[in-house]
Design a protein around this motif. Structure first.
Motif, PDB file in Angstrom:
ATOM      1  N   ASP A  26       1.048  -1.351  -0.126  1.00  0.00           N
ATOM      2  CA  ASP A  26       0.046   0.027   0.081  1.00  0.00           C
ATOM      3  C   ASP A  26       0.741   1.259   0.025  1.00  0.00           C
ATOM      4  O   ASP A  26       1.414   1.690   1.035  1.00  0.00           O
ATOM      5  CB  ASP A  26      -0.840   0.145   1.262  1.00  0.00           C
ATOM      6  N   TYR A  27       0.937   1.877  -1.123  1.00  0.00           N
ATOM      7  CA  TYR A  27       1.737   3.115  -1.412  1.00  0.00           C
ATOM      8  C   TYR A  27       1.401   4.294  -0.277  1.00  0.00           C
ATOM      9  O   TYR A  27       2.295   4.919   0.185  1.00  0.00           O
ATOM     10  CB  TYR A  27       1.779   3.726  -2.819  1.00  0.00           C
ATOM     11  N   ARG A  28       0.121   4.521   0.148  1.00  0.00           N
ATOM     12  CA  ARG A  28      -0.418   5.480   0.942  1.00  0.00           C
ATOM     13  C   ARG A  28       0.536   5.115   2.210  1.00  0.00           C
ATOM     14  O   ARG A  28       1.024   5.977   2.819  1.00  0.00           O
ATOM     15  CB  ARG A  28      -1.700   5.615   1.135  1.00  0.00           C
ATOM     16  N   LEU A  29       0.200   3.992   2.744  1.00  0.00           N
ATOM     17  CA  LEU A  29       0.789   3.579   4.224  1.00  0.00           C
ATOM     18  C   LEU A  29       2.316   3.739   3.932  1.00  0.00           C
ATOM     19  O   LEU A  29       3.021   4.277   5.171  1.00  0.00           O
ATOM     20  CB  LEU A  29       0.426   2.262   4.366  1.00  0.00           C
ATOM     21  N   LEU A  30       2.720   3.238   2.923  1.00  0.00           N
ATOM     22  CA  LEU A  30       4.411   3.128   3.028  1.00  0.00           C
ATOM     23  C   LEU A  30       4.842   4.786   3.006  1.00  0.00           C
ATOM     24  O   LEU A  30       5.841   5.057   3.871  1.00  0.00           O
ATOM     25  CB  LEU A  30       4.959   2.775   1.340  1.00  0.00           C
ATOM     26  N   VAL A  31       4.361   5.807   2.312  1.00  0.00           N
ATOM     27  CA  VAL A  31       4.752   7.097   2.514  1.00  0.00           C
ATOM     28  C   VAL A  31       4.182   7.653   3.773  1.00  0.00           C
ATOM     29  O   VAL A  31       5.272   8.463   4.201  1.00  0.00           O
ATOM     30  CB  VAL A  31       4.105   7.914   1.393  1.00  0.00           C
ATOM     31  N   ALA A  32       3.392   7.290   4.217  1.00  0.00           N
ATOM     32  CA  ALA A  32       3.088   7.801   5.818  1.00  0.00           C
ATOM     33  C   ALA A  32       3.874   7.204   6.632  1.00  0.00           C
ATOM     34  O   ALA A  32       4.160   7.878   7.699  1.00  0.00           O
ATOM     35  CB  ALA A  32       1.598   7.406   5.911  1.00  0.00           C
ATOM     36  N   SER A  33       4.570   6.126   6.460  1.00  0.00           N
ATOM     37  CA  SER A  33       5.519   5.501   7.423  1.00  0.00           C
ATOM     38  C   SER A  33       6.670   6.202   7.362  1.00  0.00           C
ATOM     39  O   SER A  33       7.326   6.567   8.192  1.00  0.00           O
ATOM     40  CB  SER A  33       5.475   4.025   7.151  1.00  0.00           C
ATOM     41  N   ALA A  34       7.021   6.563   5.903  1.00  0.00           N
ATOM     42  CA  ALA A  34       8.257   7.534   5.772  1.00  0.00           C
ATOM     43  C   ALA A  34       8.073   8.868   6.681  1.00  0.00           C
ATOM     44  O   ALA A  34       8.983   8.999   7.178  1.00  0.00           O
ATOM     45  CB  ALA A  34       8.457   7.522   4.414  1.00  0.00           C
ATOM     46  N   TYR A  35       7.097   9.432   6.513  1.00  0.00           N
ATOM     47  CA  TYR A  35       6.644  10.740   7.035  1.00  0.00           C
ATOM     48  C   TYR A  35       6.629  10.542   8.480  1.00  0.00           C
ATOM     49  O   TYR A  35       7.188  11.584   9.313  1.00  0.00           O
ATOM     50  CB  TYR A  35       5.491  11.170   6.283  1.00  0.00           C
ATOM     51  N   SER A  36       6.326   9.684   9.216  1.00  0.00           N
ATOM     52  CA  SER A  36       6.269   9.485  10.543  1.00  0.00           C
ATOM     53  C   SER A  36       7.571   9.189  11.016  1.00  0.00           C
ATOM     54  O   SER A  36       7.761   9.464  12.689  1.00  0.00           O
ATOM     55  CB  SER A  36       5.627   8.187  10.993  1.00  0.00           C
ATOM     56  N   GLY A  37       8.719   8.870  10.531  1.00  0.00           N
ATOM     57  CA  GLY A  37      10.147   8.992  10.844  1.00  0.00           C
ATOM     58  C   GLY A  37      10.437  10.423  11.244  1.00  0.00           C
ATOM     59  O   GLY A  37      11.473  10.472  12.426  1.00  0.00           O
ATOM     60  N   PHE A  38       9.701  11.479  10.803  1.00  0.00           N
ATOM     61  CA  PHE A  38       9.988  12.926  10.936  1.00  0.00           C
ATOM     62  C   PHE A  38       9.720  13.139  12.590  1.00  0.00           C
ATOM     63  O   PHE A  38      10.379  14.401  13.073  1.00  0.00           O
ATOM     64  CB  PHE A  38       9.279  13.832  10.207  1.00  0.00           C
ATOM     65  N   ILE A  39       8.931  12.581  13.229  1.00  0.00           N
ATOM     66  CA  ILE A  39       8.542  12.841  14.456  1.00  0.00           C
ATOM     67  C   ILE A  39       9.692  12.705  15.525  1.00  0.00           C
ATOM     68  O   ILE A  39       9.592  13.598  16.633  1.00  0.00           O
ATOM     69  CB  ILE A  39       7.629  11.996  15.139  1.00  0.00           C
ATOM     70  N   VAL A  40      10.960  12.437  15.121  1.00  0.00           N
ATOM     71  CA  VAL A  40      11.999  12.217  16.204  1.00  0.00           C
ATOM     72  C   VAL A  40      12.890  13.467  16.053  1.00  0.00           C
ATOM     73  O   VAL A  40      13.940  13.515  16.643  1.00  0.00           O
ATOM     74  CB  VAL A  40      12.836  10.895  16.082  1.00  0.00           C
ATOM     75  N   TRP A  41      12.846  14.362  14.924  1.00  0.00           N
ATOM     76  CA  TRP A  41      13.808  15.207  14.915  1.00  0.00           C
ATOM     77  C   TRP A  41      13.923  16.097  15.928  1.00  0.00           C
ATOM     78  O   TRP A  41      15.405  16.489  15.921  1.00  0.00           O
ATOM     79  CB  TRP A  41      13.266  16.267  13.203  1.00  0.00           C
ATOM     80  N   HIS A  42      13.146  16.556  16.520  1.00  0.00           N
ATOM     81  CA  HIS A  42      13.528  17.679  17.525  1.00  0.00           C
ATOM     82  C   HIS A  42      14.053  17.077  18.821  1.00  0.00           C
ATOM     83  O   HIS A  42      14.532  17.704  19.693  1.00  0.00           O
ATOM     84  CB  HIS A  42      12.261  18.167  17.751  1.00  0.00           C
ATOM     85  N   GLY A  43      14.225  15.668  18.919  1.00  0.00           N
ATOM     86  CA  GLY A  43      14.737  15.032  19.954  1.00  0.00           C
ATOM     87  C   GLY A  43      16.121  14.548  19.332  1.00  0.00           C
ATOM     88  O   GLY A  43      16.835  13.730  20.149  1.00  0.00           O
ATOM     89  N   GLY A  44      16.716  14.976  18.164  1.00  0.00           N
ATOM     90  CA  GLY A  44      17.846  14.515  17.486  1.00  0.00           C
ATOM     91  C   GLY A  44      18.944  15.490  17.366  1.00  0.00           C
ATOM     92  O   GLY A  44      18.844  16.559  18.043  1.00  0.00           O
TER      93      GLY A  44
END
Length: 437
Positions: free
Chosen positions: A134-152
């Motif tokens: 499912d391409y929608r979930l694949l891209v949403a999963s990639a975008y979800s990785g962005f959540i850690v940026w401010h703790g990085g």
């Protein structure tokens, strides 16, 4: 069970979520109305502030456009296509693809948020070319990785308060990253998300018959520019590998000096330069670079037109005191134990209107710092709570999703149904650990 939740959410979002441009238009009208009603600012004054602030993000908008374009140009080089495809072979099933893209995006975002946005989206495309998922979930999963940026490593709040001379130094001094980024509570949040987010995304995978699978041919990179049989003097320069490689080596040589000899760090400009000069080097000829540029620039329209509207919204939120009112309301109901939690939630709400980590800290620091001192709360933890709140609601903020969506070729409504569940689960995890860890 998760599919029973995500499928109705996805249908709801697809039906009612407008295009990000329409979203920012509605957000503009809402902020102007709220400022006129709930602050001493008149409607005319609010509109004037909005108009004056409209151009405050021009530099940042150009940086975001360049990171999108240069990242796409780099990914369209033959060596990068081969490397991404090779990495994608590590996943042999749709579930493995979802988990792998989440982990790669999270690790890349922990290094640098701009790097993570581009790498996650490009890797999602590479996986979709090889696995029917499912391409929608694949891209949403990639975008979800962005959540850690401010703790990085590129988190703007912890890096700001770790720098001598920052605007709140007289109140809190200089707080080292050992108290923020590398504090046990922050590492625990990162570790928990690194486990929970990939598993959450995997279990949102719809049944095979319900998946939206993209045709791999639609994700193929455009073929390199064909070299004419007979070249004019100008065309010889355009197709000169010597010229392209020389310029690419020049830029890469400077970056080597910057990172090694000058102890430079990964920031937005250095990431753009890295993408650009590697693209020039690996494309070899100026003609190939220009051809990839023409393909890459097609996805930049949303950034070019929408970021000025967000700049106007941010100006109104800050200058009318509306953002401060939101933050103050949460602080007033806090204790020394719950202040990090309410700071996190208030930052998440403010971030919908002020999607800028550094800008948000400038708004909330004058409120949360005195509150932390008065209540005896841990200032470093409260500062990181603001940082995590800023990162958290980026999951549903089209401002940050635009580069990912442009690279992936999707619309916001395609992924936001999944992002809503990611928001709820990650919010509970972060809130609990900020309060109890």
């Amino acid at each position: 069970m998760l599919n029973r939740i995500t499928q109705p959410l996805s249908r709801l979002v697809e039906r009612y979520l407008p295009d990000p441009y329409v979203f920012v238009c509605l957000l503009t009208l809402l902020v102007l109305a709220l400022a006129s009603v709930f602050t001493p600012t008149s409607s005319l004054e609010a509109i004037t502030i909005w108009g004056h602030g409209f151009w405050n993000l021009l530099q940042f908008a150009m940086q975001m456009l360049l990171i999108l374009v240069c990242g796409y140009m780099l990914a369209s080089t033959r060596p990068c296509i081969m490397a991404l495809n090779k990495l994608a072979t590590l996943a042999r099933t749709p579930a493995q693809a979802i988990i792998l893209v989440t982990l790669v995006a999270m690790l890349a975002s922990w290094l640098n948020w701009g790097f993570g946005l581009v790498v996650g989206a490009l890797f999602a495309k590479a996986l979709a070319r090889q696995i029917a998922v499912d391409y929608r979930l694949l891209v949403a999963s990639a975008y979800s990785g962005f959540i850690v940026w401010h703790g990085g490593l590129a988190g703007s709040v912890p890096l700001t308060i770790a720098t001598a001379g920052h605007f709140a130094e007289a109140q809190i001094g200089v707080l080292s990253t050992s108290q923020t980024l590398f504090a046990p509570f922050n590492l625990l949040i990162l570790g928990a998300l690194l486990v929970i987010m990939p598993l959450l995304n995997r279990f949102m995978l719809p049944p095979t018959e319900s998946q939206v699978v993209v045709d791999p041919a639609k994700l193929a990179h455009a073929e390199p520019h064909c070299r004419p049989a007979v070249l004019t003097p100008a065309e010889r320069l355009e197709h000169s590998a010597l010229l392209g490689i020389a310029l690419g080596l020049l830029g890469c040589g400077y970056l080597l000096y910057y990172f090694v000899a000058a102890n430079g760090t990964l920031n937005l400009n250095s990431v753009i330069a890295l993408f650009l000069f590697l693209a020039i080097l690996l494309h070899r000829t100026p003609a190939n670079v220009l051809h990839s540029l023409q393909e890459a620039i097609k996805g930049g329209a949303g950034i070019a037109i929408q970021f000025p509207f967000y700049a106007g919204i941010m100006a109104v939120m800050v200058k009318t005191g509306l953002a401060q009112q939101i933050s103050s309301g949460f602080v007033e109901i806090s204790s020394s134990t719950t202040l990090p939690l309410w700071s996190f939630l208030s930052a998440g709400l403010v971030n919908i209107f002020v999607p800028s980590g550094g800008g948000q800290w400038a708004v909330q620091a004058p409120i949360v710092i005195p509150a932390a001192q008065e209540l005896g709360a841990d200032i470093a933890r409260v500062a990181m709570a603001v940082a995590w709140g800023d990162a958290w609601t980026n999951l549903i903020q089209p401002f940050w999703a635009l580069p990912v969506l442009a690279i992936a070729g999707l619309k916001a409504k395609d992924i936001m149904g999944f992002c809503l569940l990611q928001l709820l689960v990650s919010g509970v995890v972060i809130a609990l650990l900020l309060t109890l860890a």
